[in-house]
Design a protein around this motif. Structure first.
Motif, PDB file in Angstrom:
ATOM      1  N   SER A  45       7.164  -3.589  -1.105  1.00  0.00           N
ATOM      2  CA  SER A  45       7.859  -2.718  -0.156  1.00  0.00           C
ATOM      3  C   SER A  45       7.244  -2.867   1.229  1.00  0.00           C
ATOM      4  CB  SER A  45       7.778  -1.260  -0.615  1.00  0.00           C
ATOM      5  OG  SER A  45       6.456  -0.784  -0.459  1.00  0.00           O
ATOM      6  N   LYS A  46       8.040  -2.571   2.224  1.00  0.00           N
ATOM      7  CA  LYS A  46       7.533  -2.702   3.601  1.00  0.00           C
ATOM      8  C   LYS A  46       6.423  -1.697   3.882  1.00  0.00           C
ATOM      9  CE  LYS A  46      11.153   0.333   5.488  1.00  0.00           C
ATOM     10  NZ  LYS A  46      12.276   0.423   6.460  1.00  0.00           N
ATOM     11  N   GLU A  47       6.376  -0.598   3.085  1.00  0.00           N
ATOM     12  CA  GLU A  47       5.343   0.427   3.308  1.00  0.00           C
ATOM     13  C   GLU A  47       3.945  -0.099   3.005  1.00  0.00           C
ATOM     14  OE1 GLU A  47       9.176   2.410   3.006  1.00  0.00           O
ATOM     15  OE2 GLU A  47       8.136   1.009   1.668  1.00  0.00           O
ATOM     16  N   ILE A  48       3.809  -0.939   1.996  1.00  0.00           N
ATOM     17  CA  ILE A  48       2.457  -1.399   1.634  1.00  0.00           C
ATOM     18  C   ILE A  48       2.189  -2.833   2.086  1.00  0.00           C
ATOM     19  CG2 ILE A  48       2.491   0.100  -0.403  1.00  0.00           C
ATOM     20  CD1 ILE A  48       2.461  -2.610  -2.045  1.00  0.00           C
ATOM     21  N   ARG A  49       3.189  -3.485   2.694  1.00  0.00           N
ATOM     22  CA  ARG A  49       3.000  -4.879   3.093  1.00  0.00           C
ATOM     23  C   ARG A  49       1.777  -5.083   3.988  1.00  0.00           C
ATOM     24  NH1 ARG A  49       6.622  -8.779   2.295  1.00  0.00           N
ATOM     25  NH2 ARG A  49       8.249  -7.226   1.949  1.00  0.00           N
ATOM     26  N   PRO A  50       1.557  -4.207   4.972  1.00  0.00           N
ATOM     27  CA  PRO A  50       0.363  -4.411   5.819  1.00  0.00           C
ATOM     28  C   PRO A  50      -0.943  -4.286   5.014  1.00  0.00           C
ATOM     29  CG  PRO A  50       1.921  -2.958   6.903  1.00  0.00           C
ATOM     30  CD  PRO A  50       2.410  -3.116   5.505  1.00  0.00           C
ATOM     31  N   GLN A  51      -0.984  -3.355   4.051  1.00  0.00           N
ATOM     32  CA  GLN A  51      -2.197  -3.194   3.238  1.00  0.00           C
ATOM     33  C   GLN A  51      -2.447  -4.434   2.373  1.00  0.00           C
ATOM     34  OE1 GLN A  51      -2.676   0.875   1.409  1.00  0.00           O
ATOM     35  NE2 GLN A  51      -0.585   1.133   2.190  1.00  0.00           N
ATOM     36  N   LEU A  79       2.595   4.966  -5.893  1.00  0.00           N
ATOM     37  CA  LEU A  79       3.337   3.738  -5.662  1.00  0.00           C
ATOM     38  C   LEU A  79       4.567   3.631  -6.565  1.00  0.00           C
ATOM     39  CD1 LEU A  79       0.269   1.287  -5.582  1.00  0.00           C
ATOM     40  CD2 LEU A  79       1.457   2.284  -3.605  1.00  0.00           C
ATOM     41  N   GLU A  80       5.559   2.962  -6.047  1.00  0.00           N
ATOM     42  CA  GLU A  80       6.711   2.613  -6.873  1.00  0.00           C
ATOM     43  C   GLU A  80       6.303   1.496  -7.839  1.00  0.00           C
ATOM     44  OE1 GLU A  80       9.587   4.152  -6.952  1.00  0.00           O
ATOM     45  OE2 GLU A  80       8.936   5.540  -5.380  1.00  0.00           O
ATOM     46  N   ALA A  81       7.144   1.237  -8.816  1.00  0.00           N
ATOM     47  CA  ALA A  81       6.773   0.315  -9.898  1.00  0.00           C
ATOM     48  C   ALA A  81       6.342  -1.055  -9.391  1.00  0.00           C
ATOM     49  CB  ALA A  81       7.932   0.177 -10.877  1.00  0.00           C
ATOM     50  N   ASP A  82       7.162  -1.677  -8.514  1.00  0.00           N
ATOM     51  CA  ASP A  82       6.822  -3.018  -8.033  1.00  0.00           C
ATOM     52  C   ASP A  82       5.497  -3.014  -7.294  1.00  0.00           C
ATOM     53  OD1 ASP A  82       9.234  -3.708  -9.105  1.00  0.00           O
ATOM     54  OD2 ASP A  82      10.053  -4.617  -7.283  1.00  0.00           O
ATOM     55  N   ASP A  83       5.306  -2.020  -6.421  1.00  0.00           N
ATOM     56  CA  ASP A  83       4.076  -1.950  -5.638  1.00  0.00           C
ATOM     57  C   ASP A  83       2.861  -1.689  -6.531  1.00  0.00           C
ATOM     58  OD1 ASP A  83       5.548  -2.386  -3.392  1.00  0.00           O
ATOM     59  OD2 ASP A  83       5.586  -0.295  -2.719  1.00  0.00           O
ATOM     60  N   LYS A  84       3.037  -0.863  -7.555  1.00  0.00           N
ATOM     61  CA  LYS A  84       1.923  -0.595  -8.469  1.00  0.00           C
ATOM     62  C   LYS A  84       1.533  -1.867  -9.212  1.00  0.00           C
ATOM     63  CE  LYS A  84       1.547   3.323 -10.623  1.00  0.00           C
ATOM     64  NZ  LYS A  84       1.693   4.476 -11.562  1.00  0.00           N
ATOM     65  N   PHE A  85       2.540  -2.644  -9.608  1.00  0.00           N
ATOM     66  CA  PHE A  85       2.247  -3.899 -10.288  1.00  0.00           C
ATOM     67  C   PHE A  85       1.471  -4.839  -9.368  1.00  0.00           C
ATOM     68  CE2 PHE A  85       3.294  -8.297 -11.372  1.00  0.00           C
ATOM     69  CZ  PHE A  85       2.904  -8.339 -12.694  1.00  0.00           C
TER      70      PHE A  85
END
Length: 431
Positions: A45-51, A79-85
């Motif tokens: 997701s764009k929310e965690i892309r910088p991290q 986190l959403e599923a994809d981001d958690k993975f």
């Protein structure tokens, strides 16, 4: 006794650190292009892309440890599923690089909890999650995760036995024995053979913790899978010592006769207990044969006062005892019940006159007035003495009550004898 001494947690943890990690951010484009796995559909997701970018940069630098707080911060977020993975995969990769098992565990659990781990990887991830929990003393969690891995088809690293151990650690012995039995059945179903230690562990737990009725069952399993003289001795000794109610003198004699047949007698206690059960006054011929055999093999000391006195008593009774057998046989044939026939059959069995003994046991059973199960046991042993295996098994299969387990052990030994896996019988000694 050490259990699973060949199982190294260090190896398991090292393996966890080298798990194949698919769909890491830097590989996502290639995976998506191939479209060969579920991970190829993972999107950051764009929310965690910088991290993620900052974590990757730190991991690729000279001091990758600086990425650890960044990964832990990412994992701590909702986190959403994809981001958690993705966060979990990064934690696994970094944990492997840093040899940080705690971080690896967080990454594996995050990957599992995301629901995005591939069907191919999920069994391994579940195992290592359970393995981490076991190492950390969180046994209930370990039971759950390891069982999930087992149910998903994972069979490496002695997982079945490890599940059992997780229960044993919490003194849940019945549950642990049930888990260990499932592990044995799974090994058998796959065409493999479970390690001998698994059977010994089950028998030890059952006996030590007085799990009702389980000691005999597990010692039977042990000697069924690994029919060595040592295991036969262990199996029969454990059964004898844990029997509830305690074996009668005659039942113990029937068990000790099998121990002798299986060439599993090795200590003074074995010979002395057998001699006491036979009784030099009741079965002098059998006692003489037994103790002379023990002396010849060096299993009993000739200097023992017990041996000297017992042999003298038995030898002194043999002549008169043998001389009385003819009259006893005649009385047995005339008697309306089977009591004299049973006693005479016992005596003849002790002298190795198996054919006459078998006939009198059959007479005792047909006339009645005797303990039928005891007579059936004697008949089975007499048939074994004649190598009449089918007839012996038929007699043992008719045994009921407290002797049933002893009869089952005898039948098992016969099966192994037929298959050529039984230990050689000791050479006969003249009496």
């Amino acid at each position: 006794m050490r259990f699973l001494s060949h199982f190294s947690m260090a190896v398991a943890l090292a393996t966890a650190g080298t798990l194949a990690i698919s769909a890491l951010p830097q590989e996502a484009h290639a995976q998506k292009k191939k479209k060969k796995s579920k991970e190829a559909e993972i999107k950051i997701s764009k929310e965690i892309r910088p991290q993620v970018a900052a974590i990757q940069e730190a991991m690729g630098g000279e001091t990758p440890a600086t990425a650890k707080p960044l990964v832990e911060s990412l994992l701590a977020q909702p986190l959403e599923a994809d981001d958690k993975f993705i966060a979990g995969q990064l934690a696994i990769q970094l944990g492997s690089s840093l040899k940080d098992t705690a971080l690896q565990e967080k990454g594996i659990n995050a990957s599992i909890d995301s629901g995005k781990t591939s069907a191919e990887q999920l069994p391994s991830f579940l195992f290592f999650s359970g393995n981490f929990a076991y190492s950390g003393g969180r046994y209930a969690e370990a039971q759950q995760r390891l069982q999930q891995a087992f149910d998903a088809g994972y069979r490496q690293n002695n997982i079945g036995a490890l599940i059992a151990e997780a229960y044993f650690k919490e003194n849940k012995n019945q549950e642990g024995l049930a888990a260990l039995e499932r592990a044995l059945e799974a090994e058998k179903a796959s065409g493999a053979k479970a390690p001998e230690d698994w059977y010994r562990r089950g028998a030890g737990i059952a006996m030590k913790n007085n799990v009702n009725g389980a000691a005999g069952n597990w010692t039977y399993k042990l000697v069924e899978a690994y029919p060595t003289g040592e295991n036969w001795r262990a199996a029969l000794s454990v059964y004898r010592d844990s029997a509830n109610p305690k074996l009668s003198n005659q039942e113990n004699l029937e068990l000790m006769r099998l121990m002798r047949k299986a060439d599993a007698m090795e200590s003074e206690r074995d010979y002395f207990e057998y001699a006491d059960a036979a009784d030099p006054r009741r079965l002098p011929g059998e006692v003489v044969s037994l103790l002379e055999e023990g002396l010849a093999k060096g299993d009993v000391p000739s200097s023992s006062s017990y041996v000297t006195e017992t042999l003298a008593a038995a030898r002194g009774s043999v002549a008169a005892d043998k001389a009385s057998l003819g009259a006893s046989e005649r009385d047995a044939n005339k008697s309306a019940n089977g009591k004299i026939a049973l006693a005479t059959a016992d005596a003849l069995l002790g002298y190795g006159d198996y054919a006459k003994a078998a006939a009198l046991y059959q007479s005792a059973i047909s006339k009645g007035g005797v303990d039928t199960a005891r007579a059936q046991m004697g008949l089975g042993i007499a048939q074994v003495g004649q190598s009449n295996w089918d007839d012996a098994k038929q007699a043992f299969s008719s045994v009921t009550g407290s002797r049933k387990s002893i009869a089952n052990f005898w039948s098992l030994w016969i099966d192994q004898k037929a298959a050529g896996t039984a230990t050689p019988e000791p050479a006969p000694t003249a009496s």
